[in-house]
Design a protein around this motif. Sequence first.
Motif, PDB file in Angstrom:
ATOM      1  N   UNK A 613       0.827  -1.209   0.000  1.00  0.00           N
ATOM      2  CA  UNK A 613       0.000   0.000   0.000  1.00  0.00           C
ATOM      3  C   UNK A 613       0.863   1.261   0.000  1.00  0.00           C
ATOM      4  N   UNK A 614       1.964   1.225   0.764  1.00  0.00           N
ATOM      5  CA  UNK A 614       2.842   2.393   0.832  1.00  0.00           C
ATOM      6  C   UNK A 614       3.547   2.631  -0.496  1.00  0.00           C
ATOM      7  N   UNK A 615       3.970   1.554  -1.168  1.00  0.00           N
ATOM      8  CA  UNK A 615       4.680   1.698  -2.440  1.00  0.00           C
ATOM      9  C   UNK A 615       3.799   2.325  -3.512  1.00  0.00           C
ATOM     10  N   UNK A 616       2.477   2.138  -3.407  1.00  0.00           N
ATOM     11  CA  UNK A 616       1.554   2.727  -4.374  1.00  0.00           C
ATOM     12  C   UNK A 616       1.026   4.088  -3.907  1.00  0.00           C
ATOM     13  N   UNK A 617       1.637   4.650  -2.878  1.00  0.00           N
ATOM     14  CA  UNK A 617       1.247   5.954  -2.335  1.00  0.00           C
ATOM     15  C   UNK A 617      -0.214   6.002  -1.904  1.00  0.00           C
ATOM     16  N   UNK A 618      -0.699   4.866  -1.411  1.00  0.00           N
ATOM     17  CA  UNK A 618      -2.057   4.802  -0.896  1.00  0.00           C
ATOM     18  C   UNK A 618      -2.083   5.026   0.616  1.00  0.00           C
ATOM     19  N   UNK A 619      -0.958   4.737   1.269  1.00  0.00           N
ATOM     20  CA  UNK A 619      -0.885   4.752   2.718  1.00  0.00           C
ATOM     21  C   UNK A 619       0.479   5.284   3.145  1.00  0.00           C
ATOM     22  N   UNK A 620       0.518   5.966   4.299  1.00  0.00           N
ATOM     23  CA  UNK A 620       1.790   6.454   4.831  1.00  0.00           C
ATOM     24  C   UNK A 620       1.874   6.123   6.311  1.00  0.00           C
ATOM     25  N   UNK A 621       3.056   5.716   6.719  1.00  0.00           N
ATOM     26  CA  UNK A 621       3.277   5.367   8.120  1.00  0.00           C
ATOM     27  C   UNK A 621       3.859   6.563   8.873  1.00  0.00           C
ATOM     28  N   UNK A 622       3.452   6.742  10.130  1.00  0.00           N
ATOM     29  CA  UNK A 622       3.986   7.799  10.971  1.00  0.00           C
ATOM     30  C   UNK A 622       3.940   7.378  12.421  1.00  0.00           C
ATOM     31  N   UNK A 623       4.431   8.259  13.298  1.00  0.00           N
ATOM     32  CA  UNK A 623       4.455   7.914  14.726  1.00  0.00           C
ATOM     33  C   UNK A 623       3.998   9.114  15.553  1.00  0.00           C
ATOM     34  N   UNK A 624       3.345   8.791  16.672  1.00  0.00           N
ATOM     35  CA  UNK A 624       2.956   9.786  17.665  1.00  0.00           C
ATOM     36  C   UNK A 624       2.770   9.058  18.983  1.00  0.00           C
ATOM     37  N   UNK A 625       3.238   9.659  20.077  1.00  0.00           N
ATOM     38  CA  UNK A 625       3.103   9.057  21.402  1.00  0.00           C
ATOM     39  C   UNK A 625       3.731   7.665  21.450  1.00  0.00           C
ATOM     40  N   UNK A 626       4.841   7.490  20.725  1.00  0.00           N
ATOM     41  CA  UNK A 626       5.561   6.205  20.671  1.00  0.00           C
ATOM     42  C   UNK A 626       4.704   5.093  20.085  1.00  0.00           C
ATOM     43  N   UNK A 627       3.695   5.450  19.322  1.00  0.00           N
ATOM     44  CA  UNK A 627       2.850   4.462  18.665  1.00  0.00           C
ATOM     45  C   UNK A 627       2.914   4.646  17.155  1.00  0.00           C
ATOM     46  N   UNK A 628       2.641   3.574  16.441  1.00  0.00           N
ATOM     47  CA  UNK A 628       2.632   3.627  14.990  1.00  0.00           C
ATOM     48  C   UNK A 628       1.230   4.000  14.514  1.00  0.00           C
ATOM     49  N   UNK A 629       1.182   4.945  13.568  1.00  0.00           N
ATOM     50  CA  UNK A 629      -0.083   5.361  12.968  1.00  0.00           C
ATOM     51  C   UNK A 629       0.046   5.331  11.448  1.00  0.00           C
ATOM     52  N   UNK A 630      -1.101   5.193  10.800  1.00  0.00           N
ATOM     53  CA  UNK A 630      -1.132   5.208   9.339  1.00  0.00           C
ATOM     54  C   UNK A 630      -2.070   6.317   8.868  1.00  0.00           C
ATOM     55  N   UNK A 631      -1.746   6.878   7.699  1.00  0.00           N
ATOM     56  CA  UNK A 631      -2.581   7.904   7.068  1.00  0.00           C
ATOM     57  C   UNK A 631      -3.018   7.409   5.702  1.00  0.00           C
ATOM     58  N   UNK A 632      -4.317   7.442   5.445  1.00  0.00           N
ATOM     59  CA  UNK A 632      -4.834   7.140   4.101  1.00  0.00           C
ATOM     60  C   UNK A 632      -4.589   8.374   3.232  1.00  0.00           C
ATOM     61  N   UNK A 633      -3.696   8.238   2.254  1.00  0.00           N
ATOM     62  CA  UNK A 633      -3.311   9.365   1.407  1.00  0.00           C
ATOM     63  C   UNK A 633      -4.386   9.642   0.348  1.00  0.00           C
ATOM     64  N   UNK A 634      -4.297  10.783  -0.367  1.00  0.00           N
ATOM     65  CA  UNK A 634      -5.344  11.109  -1.348  1.00  0.00           C
ATOM     66  C   UNK A 634      -5.608   9.999  -2.356  1.00  0.00           C
ATOM     67  N   UNK A 635      -4.551   9.370  -2.883  1.00  0.00           N
ATOM     68  CA  UNK A 635      -4.762   8.296  -3.864  1.00  0.00           C
ATOM     69  C   UNK A 635      -5.486   7.121  -3.223  1.00  0.00           C
ATOM     70  N   UNK A 636      -5.206   6.853  -1.944  1.00  0.00           N
ATOM     71  CA  UNK A 636      -5.899   5.779  -1.248  1.00  0.00           C
ATOM     72  C   UNK A 636      -7.363   6.092  -1.028  1.00  0.00           C
ATOM     73  N   UNK A 637      -7.659   7.328  -0.689  1.00  0.00           N
ATOM     74  CA  UNK A 637      -9.055   7.714  -0.482  1.00  0.00           C
ATOM     75  C   UNK A 637      -9.838   7.668  -1.785  1.00  0.00           C
TER      76      UNK A 637
END
Length: 797
Positions: A613-637
């Motif tokens: 999913x990340x390679x197709x720019x559909x999803x991006x990984x990030x971190x906050x509060x020492x936890x892993x989070x994902x963002x649905x990018x525009x192409x994914x939406x």
Amino acid sequence: MAIGYALDENGSPQQRPIRIPPKLLTTHYGRFASTGSGKSKAIINDALSLRETTGGPVVIVDPKGDGMCVNYLRSHYERFNGLDDVYQFRVPETIPAFSFFDIRPALDAGRNRADAIQDKVDHFHDIMRMIMGREQYGQAFVANEILSYLIKALFDEEYGSNIFGLDDLFAAALEMQRERTVPPVSADNRSVEESLTRHFAKDDHQFQVSMDAVGNRLDKLREDAHLRRIFSHAPERDDNGEYVDNRFDFREFLDEDATILFDLGDLRPEAQRAITLLLLSNLWDAVQVRRRDGNTDYENLTNLIIEEAAPVAATKLVSEQLLPQGRSFGLSMGLVMQFPGQVRNRNERAYDEVLNNIKTKLIGNISIEHDLAESLAHEDLSPTDLRNRINTLPSGEWIAQLPSPSFGETGPAPFSVKPLPIAAGHPESDESLSVEQADHFETVALPRLSERTQARYGLAETTSEPETAEDKGWGSRPNNKQPAPADSANSVDSPQSSFIGQATSGSASDEEKKENGADTTTSLFANAGMAESDKPADEEEMAAVDENGSSPVQSGGVPVPDDELQRRGLTHDDVRFLARVLDVMNRDAPNHTLLNHMSAFKSDFENLDVQRLAEQNLLEEGRACSRKYYTALPAGRELLGQKLKAGTGQGDIGEKTPHKVGVKLLELWLDSRDDVAQVKPYYEYDEETVFDVAGFDADGELVWVGEAELASNNKHAPVDDYDKQSAVDANAVWAFNRRETAVEVLDCLAEVDRIEHSVGGRAARRFSDIREAVESLTAEGMTTIRSFNKLDEEFNS
């Protein structure tokens, strides 16, 4: 134009006011000051002085609707003993009879036809960006391209016309979608035809989505009764070239000593700005004749004053045409706003043009940004000294920078100015209208003014006509039609699409509206938080909708067709996971909140490949509060056919999940405070300002505002956040995802003199030390700071 009385080193005013001579007015002027600083009264004095001393029309555009226009009229009545040669368009009561899709004035002025048409195309897109919001409008760039070429086709010299209306453009787009035909064009315009017909080679779904986006844009004009009337107005000429119908044209006023007021306060903000751009487009057409006479020293100037000017100053029409080229056709622009940074938030290039092409700057007591201070700096006054001087400016005073009197010379150093007295006739002046004058003004002068304006230059009232059959069902295929080419390899049953107000609830038009989470589109939320890529999303990648308005559901409840999954190499679980992430971002997941670890639900999806999913720019990984989070990018939406909720109380258009986490934590912190009775996330303070969070006391008074900050390459963002928080009478809290981010932001704020000093060394070893240092500062835009981690420990245990 008189701007006020210069103050000497002892603070004593000179006896005569400082005046800007006509030859320097065409280098433009700007008034930058906060709310309540007297900008409206200064505008009235500016306009009266221009009317009294400078030939040519004086034009005021007022979107605020706070009574400035009627107070100007009272003052004008007193100063000139009446309202002769004054016109007021109090929209929508009196609508100016603009004729937008009309190149006849430009051609009459000797303008090259291709250039005149391109101007119309560019101005049309400027107006649409203003109505829909820059980011949303830019997403469907194929639809914008189609509209450009349809406009050019309708202006074709051989088969088109020099004038048409909005309904003609609508009909051409409808014909293109239903019949797959385009307006006929001459051989010289073959490239226009090819640019339109190439879209017929797409598969039917792609074509329908593109055309639905075209319809959505036109419907933004058609659904507003006032804009539809203006864009549909096509005045006729008789055999002698004289207009038969009413028409407002600046050409009639270029050499007239007239005053024209546009009072737009009763309109929605996007309609205000659209009409402002319409009149500026009309002005651009009108001055073309002057641009070719080789003269730059006009006896009669066109004096234009725009209040709340930041949104229109950011457009191409103003920043790339009117401002830099104004001197060549005798245009003096007065742009009034709170601070120039409001332009930078929309368009960096336009911000540079404002600083470089506005030579007279009048500054009130505002937090002055670094670039503005640099533009005001003088060999006798450093940027730091200037900022200190403005920060201590007494209420009511201004700092003035005047242009150099001749090329190559250094202008005077910035100096303090005492404003002119409130104009006589103004209700707050020492010389308001007498009882007899006020009665005549209200019962005779004003009614005559309104009647004269409507009779000569107002749009005639029209009886609304019922929608015709051809208007209905934008994109609905007639039962006996098969528009897809027989040889199309990808021909499928087309989804139906429609215009807003005519469609089923799931149309692409409705989806565009949902993106902002409100009935009206706005760009307020486009620049805050962690912005996603500026690359526009191609509307051809949007998910299909069936004729009931829902996404086609394949096996397993996946809202993406199986052939699309196969083409991308995705599994059903990949798409389900992506949909779950978006639900969490939208706060729609029943069993998962923003404060839960997103990795916790990965185990629900056996055939999931996050890397794919990340390679197709559909999803991006990030971190906050020492936890892993994902963002649905525009192409994914777009693959899902779903939108990220945005708008008041919901979020920002370009926001990523870690920023949403910070906003949620700030909500909880404010909610825990004894002095806060109500918390509102993504609070719209005014049409220019949105806070990540806002806290109100029991009386409904704003007592706290807050911003969540993550690491960003945009160094202007924290300065803008500080400025907007310092502009309100409330405490300000900042939440940082990392200690290093806090240090970087404080360094940035210290560099531009927003705070006394940065925080480093031992004082920056721990976040608690940084917070203690911040709380010891005197910083209106930063009362305290918190870390994501500490807030998470406190409220997410």
